[in-house]
Design a protein around this motif. Structure first.
Motif, PDB file in Angstrom:
ATOM      1  N   ARG A 214      76.739 -14.386 -27.735  1.00 34.30           N
ATOM      2  CA  ARG A 214      76.500 -13.036 -28.326  1.00 34.30           C
ATOM      3  C   ARG A 214      77.211 -11.860 -27.246  1.00 34.30           C
ATOM      4  N   PRO A 215      78.530 -11.800 -27.143  1.00 32.26           N
ATOM      5  CA  PRO A 215      78.986 -10.849 -26.152  1.00 32.26           C
ATOM      6  C   PRO A 215      78.922  -9.358 -26.497  1.00 32.26           C
ATOM      7  N   GLY A 216      78.373  -8.630 -25.459  1.00 36.10           N
ATOM      8  CA  GLY A 216      78.085  -7.341 -25.931  1.00 36.10           C
ATOM      9  C   GLY A 216      78.021  -6.326 -24.733  1.00 36.10           C
ATOM     10  N   MET A 217      77.848  -4.995 -24.956  1.00 38.94           N
ATOM     11  CA  MET A 217      77.539  -3.983 -23.997  1.00 38.94           C
ATOM     12  C   MET A 217      78.717  -4.047 -23.047  1.00 38.94           C
ATOM     13  N   PHE A 218      80.075  -3.781 -23.682  1.00 37.87           N
ATOM     14  CA  PHE A 218      81.156  -3.675 -22.911  1.00 37.87           C
ATOM     15  C   PHE A 218      81.281  -2.345 -22.179  1.00 37.87           C
ATOM     16  N   VAL A 219      81.423  -2.473 -20.830  1.00 34.90           N
ATOM     17  CA  VAL A 219      81.617  -1.232 -19.931  1.00 34.90           C
ATOM     18  C   VAL A 219      82.855  -1.352 -19.092  1.00 34.90           C
ATOM     19  N   GLY A 220      83.695  -0.513 -19.315  1.00 37.08           N
ATOM     20  CA  GLY A 220      85.196  -0.645 -18.783  1.00 37.08           C
ATOM     21  C   GLY A 220      85.483   0.195 -17.696  1.00 37.08           C
ATOM     22  N   THR A 221      86.536  -0.284 -16.793  1.00 38.54           N
ATOM     23  CA  THR A 221      86.743   0.673 -15.399  1.00 38.54           C
ATOM     24  C   THR A 221      87.888   1.692 -15.862  1.00 38.54           C
ATOM     25  N   GLY A 222      88.563   1.398 -16.863  1.00 37.29           N
ATOM     26  CA  GLY A 222      89.715   2.115 -17.000  1.00 37.29           C
ATOM     27  C   GLY A 222      90.886   1.559 -16.207  1.00 37.29           C
ATOM     28  N   GLU A 223      92.064   2.168 -16.055  1.00 34.37           N
ATOM     29  CA  GLU A 223      93.235   1.520 -15.229  1.00 34.37           C
ATOM     30  C   GLU A 223      92.870   1.711 -13.803  1.00 34.37           C
ATOM     31  N   MET A 224      92.958   0.550 -13.050  1.00 35.00           N
ATOM     32  CA  MET A 224      92.558   0.411 -11.626  1.00 35.00           C
ATOM     33  C   MET A 224      93.874   0.608 -10.882  1.00 35.00           C
ATOM     34  N   PRO A 225      94.036   0.529  -9.686  1.00 41.66           N
ATOM     35  CA  PRO A 225      94.930   0.885  -8.729  1.00 41.66           C
ATOM     36  C   PRO A 225      96.270  -0.440  -8.781  1.00 41.66           C
ATOM     37  N   ASP A 226      95.716  -1.583  -9.398  1.00 41.69           N
ATOM     38  CA  ASP A 226      96.832  -2.740  -9.274  1.00 41.69           C
ATOM     39  C   ASP A 226      97.355  -2.650 -10.822  1.00 41.69           C
ATOM     40  N   HIS A 229      93.177  -3.219 -16.124  1.00 39.97           N
ATOM     41  CA  HIS A 229      91.854  -2.583 -16.494  1.00 39.97           C
ATOM     42  C   HIS A 229      90.817  -3.811 -16.682  1.00 39.97           C
ATOM     43  N   ARG A 230      89.807  -3.454 -16.292  1.00 41.53           N
ATOM     44  CA  ARG A 230      88.779  -4.402 -16.254  1.00 41.53           C
ATOM     45  C   ARG A 230      87.196  -4.078 -16.658  1.00 41.53           C
ATOM     46  N   ALA A 231      86.596  -4.872 -17.320  1.00 41.78           N
ATOM     47  CA  ALA A 231      85.344  -4.650 -17.890  1.00 41.78           C
ATOM     48  C   ALA A 231      84.107  -5.628 -17.827  1.00 41.78           C
ATOM     49  N   VAL A 232      83.094  -5.365 -17.682  1.00 45.85           N
ATOM     50  CA  VAL A 232      81.895  -6.411 -17.718  1.00 45.85           C
ATOM     51  C   VAL A 232      81.132  -6.333 -19.178  1.00 45.85           C
ATOM     52  N   ILE A 233      80.781  -7.498 -19.470  1.00 49.02           N
ATOM     53  CA  ILE A 233      80.073  -7.607 -20.736  1.00 49.02           C
ATOM     54  C   ILE A 233      78.951  -8.596 -20.304  1.00 49.02           C
ATOM     55  N   GLU A 234      77.815  -8.629 -21.315  1.00 51.24           N
ATOM     56  CA  GLU A 234      76.767  -9.409 -21.070  1.00 51.24           C
ATOM     57  C   GLU A 234      76.963 -10.620 -22.140  1.00 51.24           C
ATOM     58  N   VAL A 235      76.703 -11.729 -21.969  1.00 50.23           N
ATOM     59  CA  VAL A 235      76.789 -12.827 -22.923  1.00 50.23           C
ATOM     60  C   VAL A 235      75.371 -13.547 -23.201  1.00 50.23           C
ATOM     61  N   VAL A 236      74.588 -12.704 -24.501  1.00 53.17           N
ATOM     62  CA  VAL A 236      73.245 -13.141 -24.904  1.00 53.17           C
ATOM     63  C   VAL A 236      73.397 -14.558 -25.632  1.00 53.17           C
ATOM     64  N   GLY A 237      72.468 -15.430 -25.382  1.00 53.74           N
ATOM     65  CA  GLY A 237      72.478 -16.757 -26.004  1.00 53.74           C
ATOM     66  C   GLY A 237      71.936 -17.713 -24.783  1.00 53.74           C
ATOM     67  N   PRO A 238      72.670 -17.820 -23.633  1.00 47.09           N
ATOM     68  CA  PRO A 238      72.102 -18.636 -22.557  1.00 47.09           C
ATOM     69  C   PRO A 238      71.041 -17.990 -21.916  1.00 47.09           C
TER      70      PRO A 238
END
Length: 382
Positions: A214-226, A229-238
């Motif tokens: 269950r991927p969820g809780m997307f929190v993004g960085t916006g555009e970074m200097p390089d 764009h990056r984002a963290v998610i949690e993966v519920v299940g494991p």
């Protein structure tokens, strides 16, 4: 006067019978914009009573880098009258869009009635630095605010909005439980808008059709200097609820939805678990620093209070103890559920979190760690 290496402020004390508080969110505004570098803070305050209009999202402000705080306003449910209950986030517009201007503020959150019978991702705006707020639109609406990780779950809620303005278009990423017919217990979806009133059809960003992950809780960085764009998610299940890192070249195309990114783990074996957030800054020495947090950290199955830091755009990570002391639990209602870190103008680390209190609720606590006094000296677990 010599500054103390750590200053902690209890912004809100949880009352007996109060559900919450959770989901602390910091926003450090642009020092060169109309908000002049003020730091704003919000969180969800799920009151245990069905009062008229329900709870509101509190807005607090600091004008001294997070050392002292004062209440600024509240964001009530002006659309449904249910109450703005869950998962708020704040966003400062980096450019004009529609009737709003650079430096205006947005707040997205979840309006939910007291009986939890529906979920509504609502958008509000402020053109006066957060003092007053106007309802803009509802991004999406879902079913009851019920969470179930079961493989045969029939839940249909929408959760956890995250806003990003990209090339004149406002994108709202969110967790969506309405793809069960495709074998996906929960997905990360996106809708976008150019007028803040109407929203596009839903796009799938991340989803796994195995009725387990269950991927969820997307929190993004916006555009970074390089340019990435990056984002963290949690993966519920494991059982460990791993936190993964996603990347995108343009912030809109995140690749194969079934590929849930790379799991975050420090070189010392520490990983973070659940309810992730991420922050970044360009340091004076030219390095780009990223910090990722979770509900707790894990090493060898033992819960801790550590975050992860990267100085090479996510290629490698180290861990450090977070400034606010709090016991972290593998199960149950512990501290630190979806916390937040940012840096103030002095380069100090500002950490907003929740701490389980003797009342059975949570206090909202903000710590400011003097630059050089927390984190870099403690990058490796002991």
């Amino acid at each position: 006067m010599r500054r103390e290496p750590l200053r902690t402020t209890t912004v809100h004390r949880g009352a007996v019978g109060e559900m919450g508080s959770l989901y602390t969110r910091l926003l450090v505004t642009d020092a060169d914009g109309p908000n002049a570098g003020a730091i704003l803070l919000t969180w969800e305050l799920r009151l245990g009573v069905a009062d008229d209009g329900g709870p509101s999202f509190p807005i607090w402000r600091s004008l001294d880098g997070g050392h002292s705080w004062a209440t600024l306003s509240e964001v009530p449910d002006l659309r449904y009258g249910y109450g703005n209950r869950y998962q708020p986030m704040l966003y400062e517009l980096p450019a004009d869009i529609a009737h709003l201007r650079r430096g205006d503020l947005l707040l997205a959150g979840n309006a939910i009635p007291a009986d939890g019978s529906s979920t509504h991702l609502v958008l509000y705006s402020s053109s006066d630095g957060g003092r007053t707020w106007a309802y803009e639109s509802t991004v999406d609406s879902g079913g009851p605010a019920i969470y179930s990780p079961r493989s045969d779950a029939a839940t249909t809620a929408v959760w956890e909005p995250d806003l990003h303005l990209i090339e004149g278009v406002l994108h709202c990423f969110f967790a969506d439980e309405r793809e069960k017919d495709r074998g996906m217990l929960q997905v990360i979806a996106r809708r976008s808008s150019t007028d803040l009133r109407t929203w596009s059809e839903k796009d799938l960003i991340s989803g796994v059709g195995d009725r387990f992950h269950r991927p969820g809780m997307f929190v993004g960085t916006g555009e970074m200097p390089d340019g990435v764009h990056r984002a963290v998610i949690e993966v519920v299940g494991p059982a460990e609820v791993p936190v993964h890192l996603l990347t995108s070249r343009d912030g809109t195309d995140w690749g194969d939805p079934a590929a849930v990114g790379l799991p975050l783990r420090a070189e010392d074996g520490v990983a973070i678990s659940g309810t992730p957030t991420i922050a970044w800054r360009e340091r004076a020495d030219g390095a780009v620093e990223m910090i990722a947090t979770g509900r707790h950290s894990l090493r060898d199955g033992v819960a801790g209070n550590r975050a992860l830091r990267s100085l090479d755009l996510g290629a490698t990570w180290t861990s450090f103890e977070l400034p606010t002391p709090a016991e972290r639990l593998l199960t149950g209602d512990g501290s630190g559920y979806s916390q937040s870190v940012r840096w103030n103008a002095d380069g100090d680390l500002v950490h907003a979190t929740t701490v389980r209190s003797a009342t059975g609720s949570h206090d909202v606590v903000v710590s400011v760690a003097l630059a050089g006094s927390a984190g870099p000296r403690d990058q490796h677990a002991r």
